[in-house]
Design a protein around this motif. Sequence first.
Motif, PDB file in Angstrom:
ATOM      1  N   ASN A  18       0.118  15.802   3.378  1.00  0.00           N
ATOM      2  CA  ASN A  18       0.045  17.193   3.128  1.00  0.00           C
ATOM      3  C   ASN A  18       1.034  17.791   3.933  1.00  0.00           C
ATOM      4  N   MET A  19       1.044  17.444   5.331  1.00  0.00           N
ATOM      5  CA  MET A  19       1.977  18.242   6.177  1.00  0.00           C
ATOM      6  C   MET A  19       3.301  17.972   5.920  1.00  0.00           C
ATOM      7  N   ILE A  20       3.601  16.638   5.453  1.00  0.00           N
ATOM      8  CA  ILE A  20       4.918  16.179   5.243  1.00  0.00           C
ATOM      9  C   ILE A  20       5.440  16.744   3.832  1.00  0.00           C
ATOM     10  N   MET A  21       4.654  16.760   2.640  1.00  0.00           N
ATOM     11  CA  MET A  21       4.970  16.959   1.533  1.00  0.00           C
ATOM     12  C   MET A  21       4.610  18.277   0.962  1.00  0.00           C
ATOM     13  N   GLY A  22       3.509  19.040   1.749  1.00  0.00           N
ATOM     14  CA  GLY A  22       2.828  19.990   1.350  1.00  0.00           C
ATOM     15  C   GLY A  22       2.035  19.810   0.020  1.00  0.00           C
ATOM     16  N   GLY A  23       1.170  20.482  -0.158  1.00  0.00           N
ATOM     17  CA  GLY A  23       0.306  20.170  -1.354  1.00  0.00           C
ATOM     18  C   GLY A  23      -1.137  21.141  -1.491  1.00  0.00           C
ATOM     19  N   THR A  24      -1.511  21.071  -2.735  1.00  0.00           N
ATOM     20  CA  THR A  24      -2.720  21.894  -2.980  1.00  0.00           C
ATOM     21  C   THR A  24      -3.820  20.920  -3.615  1.00  0.00           C
ATOM     22  N   GLU A  25      -3.867  19.965  -3.249  1.00  0.00           N
ATOM     23  CA  GLU A  25      -5.025  18.988  -3.684  1.00  0.00           C
ATOM     24  C   GLU A  25      -6.151  19.302  -3.349  1.00  0.00           C
ATOM     25  N   GLY A  34      -5.346   9.898   0.127  1.00  0.00           N
ATOM     26  CA  GLY A  34      -5.227   9.305   1.470  1.00  0.00           C
ATOM     27  C   GLY A  34      -5.882   7.839   1.298  1.00  0.00           C
ATOM     28  N   ILE A  35      -6.658   7.740   0.714  1.00  0.00           N
ATOM     29  CA  ILE A  35      -7.602   6.408   0.609  1.00  0.00           C
ATOM     30  C   ILE A  35      -6.564   5.586  -0.383  1.00  0.00           C
ATOM     31  N   ILE A  36      -6.258   5.963  -1.488  1.00  0.00           N
ATOM     32  CA  ILE A  36      -5.760   5.116  -2.507  1.00  0.00           C
ATOM     33  C   ILE A  36      -4.353   4.945  -1.876  1.00  0.00           C
ATOM     34  N   GLY A  37      -3.621   5.806  -1.007  1.00  0.00           N
ATOM     35  CA  GLY A  37      -2.385   5.560  -0.117  1.00  0.00           C
ATOM     36  C   GLY A  37      -2.437   4.469   0.923  1.00  0.00           C
ATOM     37  N   ALA A  38      -3.568   4.222   1.465  1.00  0.00           N
ATOM     38  CA  ALA A  38      -4.158   3.377   2.499  1.00  0.00           C
ATOM     39  C   ALA A  38      -4.039   2.104   1.767  1.00  0.00           C
ATOM     40  N   ILE A  39      -4.832   2.120   0.477  1.00  0.00           N
ATOM     41  CA  ILE A  39      -4.444   0.825  -0.217  1.00  0.00           C
ATOM     42  C   ILE A  39      -3.382   0.215  -0.686  1.00  0.00           C
ATOM     43  N   VAL A  40      -2.376   1.250  -1.018  1.00  0.00           N
ATOM     44  CA  VAL A  40      -1.160   0.845  -1.683  1.00  0.00           C
ATOM     45  C   VAL A  40      -0.131   0.547  -0.487  1.00  0.00           C
ATOM     46  N   GLY A  41      -0.319   1.385   0.461  1.00  0.00           N
ATOM     47  CA  GLY A  41       0.433   1.029   1.722  1.00  0.00           C
ATOM     48  C   GLY A  41       0.042  -0.270   2.468  1.00  0.00           C
ATOM     49  N   GLY A  42      -1.107  -0.591   2.312  1.00  0.00           N
ATOM     50  CA  GLY A  42      -1.556  -1.978   2.950  1.00  0.00           C
ATOM     51  C   GLY A  42      -1.010  -2.902   2.036  1.00  0.00           C
ATOM     52  N   TRP A  43      -1.099  -2.979   0.851  1.00  0.00           N
ATOM     53  CA  TRP A  43      -0.851  -3.987  -0.079  1.00  0.00           C
ATOM     54  C   TRP A  43       0.856  -4.147  -0.029  1.00  0.00           C
ATOM     55  N   LEU A  44       1.519  -2.983   0.046  1.00  0.00           N
ATOM     56  CA  LEU A  44       3.009  -3.155   0.228  1.00  0.00           C
ATOM     57  C   LEU A  44       3.471  -3.775   1.433  1.00  0.00           C
ATOM     58  N   VAL A  72       2.098   7.360  -3.160  1.00  0.00           N
ATOM     59  CA  VAL A  72       1.003   7.607  -4.411  1.00  0.00           C
ATOM     60  C   VAL A  72       1.155   9.285  -4.696  1.00  0.00           C
ATOM     61  N   VAL A  73       1.455  10.269  -3.696  1.00  0.00           N
ATOM     62  CA  VAL A  73       1.388  11.600  -4.085  1.00  0.00           C
ATOM     63  C   VAL A  73       2.797  11.971  -4.823  1.00  0.00           C
ATOM     64  N   ALA A  74       3.947  11.303  -4.357  1.00  0.00           N
ATOM     65  CA  ALA A  74       5.084  11.631  -5.137  1.00  0.00           C
ATOM     66  C   ALA A  74       4.933  11.142  -6.738  1.00  0.00           C
ATOM     67  N   ILE A  75       4.349   9.780  -6.711  1.00  0.00           N
ATOM     68  CA  ILE A  75       4.146   9.405  -8.371  1.00  0.00           C
ATOM     69  C   ILE A  75       3.062  10.222  -8.925  1.00  0.00           C
ATOM     70  N   TYR A  76       1.910  10.536  -8.112  1.00  0.00           N
ATOM     71  CA  TYR A  76       0.902  11.401  -9.056  1.00  0.00           C
ATOM     72  C   TYR A  76       1.881  12.936  -9.477  1.00  0.00           C
ATOM     73  N   ARG A  77       2.443  13.442  -8.523  1.00  0.00           N
ATOM     74  CA  ARG A  77       2.983  14.788  -8.667  1.00  0.00           C
ATOM     75  C   ARG A  77       4.213  14.507  -9.955  1.00  0.00           C
TER      76      ARG A  77
END
Length: 87
Positions: A18-25, A34-44, A72-77
Motif C-alpha cells: 500500500n505504501m508503494i502503490m497506494g490503495g483503498t482496499e 498480502g497473504i495472496i501476494g506471499a503465496i504468489v511471491g513464494g511460488w514465483l 497481485v495488486v497490479a493484476i487486481y486493479r
Amino acid sequence: MGLLAWIVLGAIAGWITNMIMGGTEGVIGTIILGIIGAIVGGWLAGSVLGIADVTGLNIESIVVAVIGAVIVVAIYRALVGRRSSLA
C-alpha cells in the motif's frame, strides 16, 4: 508456517505494498492481498526462479511477499478497472 504467521506476514506485505502503490482496499483487503501476494511471491521465487521461498517472518520472506503482493495488486486493479469501465 502457522496461520498467525501468514496473517502477520500478509499484513506487513500488504502495508508495504500500500505504501508503494497506494490503495483503498482497507485493512482486511490489504491483509488478504498480502497473504495472496506471499503465496504468489513464494511460488514465483521458489518454483520459477529457484532462489527463495516464504519460510517465516524474516526479511527475505517479507521481500518475496511484497513482490508477490505488488504483482497481485497490479493484476487486481487491472481487472477491477476493466470491469468497472465495461459497466
